[in-house]
Enzyme design. Structure first.
Site, mmCIF file in Angstrom:
data_model
loop_
_atom_site.group_PDB
_atom_site.id
_atom_site.type_symbol
_atom_site.label_atom_id
_atom_site.label_comp_id
_atom_site.label_asym_id
_atom_site.label_seq_id
_atom_site.Cartn_x
_atom_site.Cartn_y
_atom_site.Cartn_z
ATOM 1 N N GLN A 150 38.763 34.934 29.239
ATOM 2 C CA GLN A 150 39.260 34.099 30.452
ATOM 3 C C GLN A 150 38.560 34.453 31.551
ATOM 4 O O GLN A 150 38.777 35.597 32.346
ATOM 5 C CB GLN A 150 40.698 34.390 30.360
ATOM 6 N N ASP B 188 37.283 29.024 39.816
ATOM 7 C CA ASP B 188 36.949 30.190 39.995
ATOM 8 C C ASP B 188 35.822 30.620 41.280
ATOM 9 O O ASP B 188 34.715 29.948 40.866
ATOM 10 C CB ASP B 188 36.439 30.823 38.650
ATOM 11 N N GLY C 243 42.056 28.740 39.011
ATOM 12 C CA GLY C 243 41.066 29.791 39.672
ATOM 13 C C GLY C 243 40.815 30.954 38.816
ATOM 14 O O GLY C 243 40.907 30.879 37.453
ATOM 15 N N HIS C 244 40.622 31.963 39.386
ATOM 16 C CA HIS C 244 40.152 33.069 38.916
ATOM 17 C C HIS C 244 41.145 33.842 37.848
ATOM 18 O O HIS C 244 41.123 34.081 36.683
ATOM 19 C CB HIS C 244 39.783 34.343 39.685
ATOM 20 N N PHE C 245 42.566 33.828 38.402
ATOM 21 C CA PHE C 245 43.487 34.313 37.434
ATOM 22 C C PHE C 245 44.207 33.148 37.258
ATOM 23 O O PHE C 245 45.449 32.993 37.410
ATOM 24 C CB PHE C 245 44.289 35.117 38.330
#
Length: 273
Positions: A109, A221, A247-249
């Site tokens: 991920q 991201d 996004g990133h998380f």
């Protein structure tokens, strides 16, 4: 570390990213633990783990991986599926190269194994420090863990603002702000260049081993690109790839989708691997 689920079930090892800790898996753990044994450690310098100073511990990704290797041996893990996000990528790949017989598969991920997987402006901001480390060139590294930057990592590219929990970045920042932790984080960002140097070895491992792989990716991201996402499919053609408007998380906003994909993947592994 956080542990949940039946110890007799297959293990999932959750490796967190920067600037978080096992806290990032707080909502995923109970979902997986209904059927699987789940372990989510905090690396040295993160979460509730100890934060030895630079004079006591050398903060390299190789050393973090060695600590995680010793940790998994200490608690008796014989095999596991690795979930790796961000910093979890270089740690998980090192574990796999060290003990390929223990890694049953990967869930990726937003972690990368190729230079094209990075937005180049991010690399450009780090390269001056990598090439000539001074207080001035270190500034972009320090900016990466300011309160503003931590919140940005969680909120940039999110498509479901109603699911963004401020506890996530508030908790991370409280731990980042501990006395002396800034030196640890700068050191690790400086040492990240060694991960880039390891990309060819990691790529060769994946091409040769062809491990079971699930890729669950936040497409918005600000650090890692969709080229990084799709590269896993190039290395491991059987990899299952899911992309989200996140996004990133991505776990923060797309937990239902990611956990559903994970459980299906883990269930298949349970019967075939």
């Amino acid at each position: 570390y956080r542990e949940a689920g039946p110890k007799t079930a297959p293990t999932v090892l959750l490796l967190h990213g920067f600037p978080s800790s096992s806290h990032m898996f707080r909502d995923l753990i109970p979902v997986l633990a209904e059927k699987y044994h789940v372990i989510a450690p905090d690396y040295p310098g993160f979460g509730y783990s100890s934060t030895p100073g630079l004079d006591e511990f050398q903060y390299t990704f190789a050393n973090l991986a060695d600590v995680m290797d010793a940790f998994t041996a200490e608690i008796g893990l014989q095999s596991y599926v690795v979930y790796m996000q961000d910093y979890g990528g270089p740690i998980g790949m090192r574990l796999a190269l060290k003990h390929p017989e223990k890694v049953r598969g990967f869930v990726v991920q937003n972690a990368v194994v190729n230079v094209e997987g990075w937005h180049q402006e991010v690399v450009a901001s780090f390269q001056p420090a990598w090439q000539n480390r001074t207080p001035e060139t270190e500034k972009p590294l320090r900016d990466a863990f300011s309160a503003e930057a931590t919140r940005f990592q969680y909120t940039h590219g999110e498509s479901r603002a109603d699911r963004a929990n401020p506890d996530a970045w508030t908790f991370d920042q409280a731990l980042l702000d501990r006395p002396g932790n800034d030196k640890i984080q700068v050191e690790l960002l400086y040492q990240y260049q060694d991960n880039v140097a390891q990309y060819p070895a990691w790529q060769e491992y994946l091409k040769t081993a062809q491990p079971p792989m699930l890729v669950v990716w936040g497409d918005n991201d600000p650090f890692f690109t969709i080229q990084g996402r799709d590269f896993f499919k190039t290395l491991v053609p059987s990899a299952e790839v899911h992309a989200y408007d996140a996004g990133h998380f991505a776990l923060e906003t797309h937990l239902p989708e990611i956990s559903t994909a994970m459980l299906a993947f883990l269930d298949r592994l349970k019967t075939t691997n």
